[in-house]
Design a protein around this motif. Structure first.
Motif, PDB file in Angstrom:
ATOM      1  N   ARG A   1      58.939  73.984  71.160  1.00 26.19           N
ATOM      2  CA  ARG A   1      59.022  74.983  70.097  1.00 26.19           C
ATOM      3  C   ARG A   1      58.649  74.346  68.769  1.00 26.19           C
ATOM      4  NH1 ARG A   1      59.102  80.542  69.222  1.00 26.19           N
ATOM      5  NH2 ARG A   1      60.270  81.017  67.321  1.00 26.19           N
TER       6      ARG A   1
ATOM      7  N   LYS B   1      56.276  79.116  67.347  1.00 26.99           N
ATOM      8  CA  LYS B   1      55.557  79.351  68.594  1.00 26.99           C
ATOM      9  C   LYS B   1      56.232  78.533  69.695  1.00 26.99           C
ATOM     10  CE  LYS B   1      51.052  80.081  66.372  1.00 26.99           C
ATOM     11  NZ  LYS B   1      49.643  79.618  66.310  1.00 26.99           N
ATOM     12  N   THR B   2      55.973  78.950  70.935  1.00 24.10           N
ATOM     13  CA  THR B   2      56.560  78.257  72.072  1.00 24.10           C
ATOM     14  C   THR B   2      55.504  78.006  73.133  1.00 24.10           C
ATOM     15  OG1 THR B   2      58.611  79.507  71.688  1.00 24.10           O
ATOM     16  CG2 THR B   2      58.445  78.270  73.744  1.00 24.10           C
TER      17      THR B   2
ATOM     18  N   LEU C   1      64.080  81.767  77.509  1.00 26.97           N
ATOM     19  CA  LEU C   1      63.359  82.393  76.405  1.00 26.97           C
ATOM     20  C   LEU C   1      64.156  83.558  75.831  1.00 26.97           C
ATOM     21  CD1 LEU C   1      59.791  82.397  77.997  1.00 26.97           C
ATOM     22  CD2 LEU C   1      60.428  81.161  75.917  1.00 26.97           C
ATOM     23  N   SER C   2      64.717  84.383  76.711  1.00 24.68           N
ATOM     24  CA  SER C   2      65.489  85.543  76.268  1.00 24.68           C
ATOM     25  C   SER C   2      66.727  85.116  75.486  1.00 24.68           C
ATOM     26  CB  SER C   2      65.901  86.383  77.482  1.00 24.68           C
ATOM     27  OG  SER C   2      66.710  87.465  77.089  1.00 24.68           O
TER      28      SER C   2
ATOM     29  N   TRP D   1      62.921  83.756  71.946  1.00 28.08           N
ATOM     30  CA  TRP D   1      61.580  83.199  71.745  1.00 28.08           C
ATOM     31  C   TRP D   1      60.554  83.972  72.559  1.00 28.08           C
ATOM     32  CZ3 TRP D   1      62.722  77.260  72.692  1.00 28.08           C
ATOM     33  CH2 TRP D   1      63.478  76.769  71.624  1.00 28.08           C
ATOM     34  N   SER D   2      59.366  84.123  72.006  1.00 28.77           N
ATOM     35  CA  SER D   2      58.209  84.573  72.774  1.00 28.77           C
ATOM     36  C   SER D   2      57.618  83.344  73.479  1.00 28.77           C
ATOM     37  CB  SER D   2      57.168  85.213  71.855  1.00 28.77           C
ATOM     38  OG  SER D   2      56.753  84.256  70.882  1.00 28.77           O
ATOM     39  N   LEU D   3      56.664  83.580  74.358  1.00 31.83           N
ATOM     40  CA  LEU D   3      55.958  82.467  75.005  1.00 31.83           C
ATOM     41  C   LEU D   3      54.483  82.597  74.706  1.00 31.83           C
ATOM     42  CD1 LEU D   3      56.149  79.965  76.847  1.00 31.83           C
ATOM     43  CD2 LEU D   3      55.764  81.484  78.803  1.00 31.83           C
ATOM     44  N   ASP D   4      53.929  81.571  74.069  1.00 32.87           N
ATOM     45  CA  ASP D   4      52.539  81.638  73.618  1.00 32.87           C
ATOM     46  C   ASP D   4      51.563  80.955  74.561  1.00 32.87           C
ATOM     47  OD1 ASP D   4      52.805  82.806  70.715  1.00 32.87           O
ATOM     48  OD2 ASP D   4      54.402  81.336  70.917  1.00 32.87           O
TER      49      ASP D   4
ATOM     50  N   LYS E   1      54.550  89.038  81.998  1.00 31.62           N
ATOM     51  CA  LYS E   1      55.672  89.472  81.168  1.00 31.62           C
ATOM     52  C   LYS E   1      55.598  89.003  79.719  1.00 31.62           C
ATOM     53  CE  LYS E   1      58.903  90.192  84.936  1.00 31.62           C
ATOM     54  NZ  LYS E   1      60.193  89.831  85.587  1.00 31.62           N
ATOM     55  N   THR E   2      54.792  87.982  79.453  1.00 32.04           N
ATOM     56  CA  THR E   2      54.749  87.441  78.089  1.00 32.04           C
ATOM     57  C   THR E   2      53.362  87.443  77.467  1.00 32.04           C
ATOM     58  OG1 THR E   2      54.313  85.131  78.724  1.00 32.04           O
ATOM     59  CG2 THR E   2      56.621  85.858  78.746  1.00 32.04           C
TER      60      THR E   2
ATOM     61  N   ALA F   1      51.274  85.038  77.779  1.00 32.75           N
ATOM     62  CA  ALA F   1      50.962  83.657  77.398  1.00 32.75           C
ATOM     63  C   ALA F   1      49.585  83.247  77.908  1.00 32.75           C
ATOM     64  CB  ALA F   1      52.022  82.713  77.950  1.00 32.75           C
TER      65      ALA F   1
END
Length: 247
Positions: A21, A25-26, A41-42, A46-49, A70-71, A73
């Protein structure tokens, strides 16, 4: 230096995945399974990039599709391994740099466990994500490469700064520690590390490169060469790896 955070996630039986992180961004390094990664993440909001993949083995990639679905990424992996990795948005080669949560990640060839295995060194985070190359008190089994190839890979990683955090792909601490003691029984640093892990005073991984240099028999091949009847460190490494396979 940007503020960074590294989160270790245990997956499957003994795999590790890592969230990096920075810059809001992650990035995820390896995706053994989606459920524990999505849960982490939840919990953190955090989002996942990005998802950075080290090699093609199923226990490092099986969660990719669900995570991408789901993300959204983007997936980054080795160009040489593209034919056996999930669909890549960015294909990289050793010597390249790529983005990881807004930080620069250097791509390092660490072939041996597989041919085409890469590690990601993020200097600004002080970490190298080594998966099944250099591991906690060990190194990966040679499924596709040979001992000379893995030895060269370990030398590339061993050239990193000693304070680098080595984020490896599995928790094999018990078996790796037992083998290390069998070939390096007078190593007080090794005994101290294993005692601390057993007492839950520290994790086995991640650990600094300096700690691996002091306790990992595969990085101590030069010091152990005489005891295993080897003429040089590379030969000692090959003998140690063969001994570990039969341990």
């Amino acid at each position: 230096m940007s503020e960074t955070e590294i989160v270790t996630i245990r997956c499957l039986q003994d795999n590790y995945a890592y969230l990096l992180r920075a810059n809001r961004k992650t990035a995820l390094i390896d995706a053994p399974e989606a459920t524990p990664i999505l849960a982490e993440l939840s919990e953190r909001g955090w989002s996942l990039d990005q998802i950075l993949l080290t090699h093609h083995h199923n226990d490092h990639i099986d969660g990719v599709k669900e995570l991408v679905d789901k993300t959204g990424a983007k997936v980054i992996g080795a160009k040489a391994d593209q034919h056996r990795l999930p669909d890549l948005d960015v294909a990289v080669s050793p010597g390249d740099t790529t983005d990881a949560a807004g930080l620069e990640a250097q791509v390092i060839d660490v072939s041996g466990h597989t041919v085409g295995h890469v590690a990601f060194y993020v200097a600004e985070a002080g970490a190298a994500f080594t998966a099944d190359s250099l591991m906690a008190i060990g190194c990966g089994r040679l499924f596709e490469g040979d001992a000379a190839m893995m030895w060269d890979s370990l030398q590339r990683l061993n050239a990193l700064p000693p304070e680098t955090l080595i984020c490896s792909g599995h928790d094999y601490c018990t078996s790796n520690g037992a083998f290390a003691l069998s070939v390096d029984e007078n190593n007080t640093a090794l005994r101290k590390r294993l005692d601390a892990v057993a007492a839950a005073e520290q994790q086995c991984a991640p650990a600094t490169l300096a700690e691996e240099r002091a306790t990992n028999p595969f990085l101590r091949a030069a010091a152990l060469a005489d005891s295993v009847g080897a003429a040089n460190p590379a030969e000692a490494f090959a003998k140690l790896r063969s001994m570990k396979d039969r341990f």
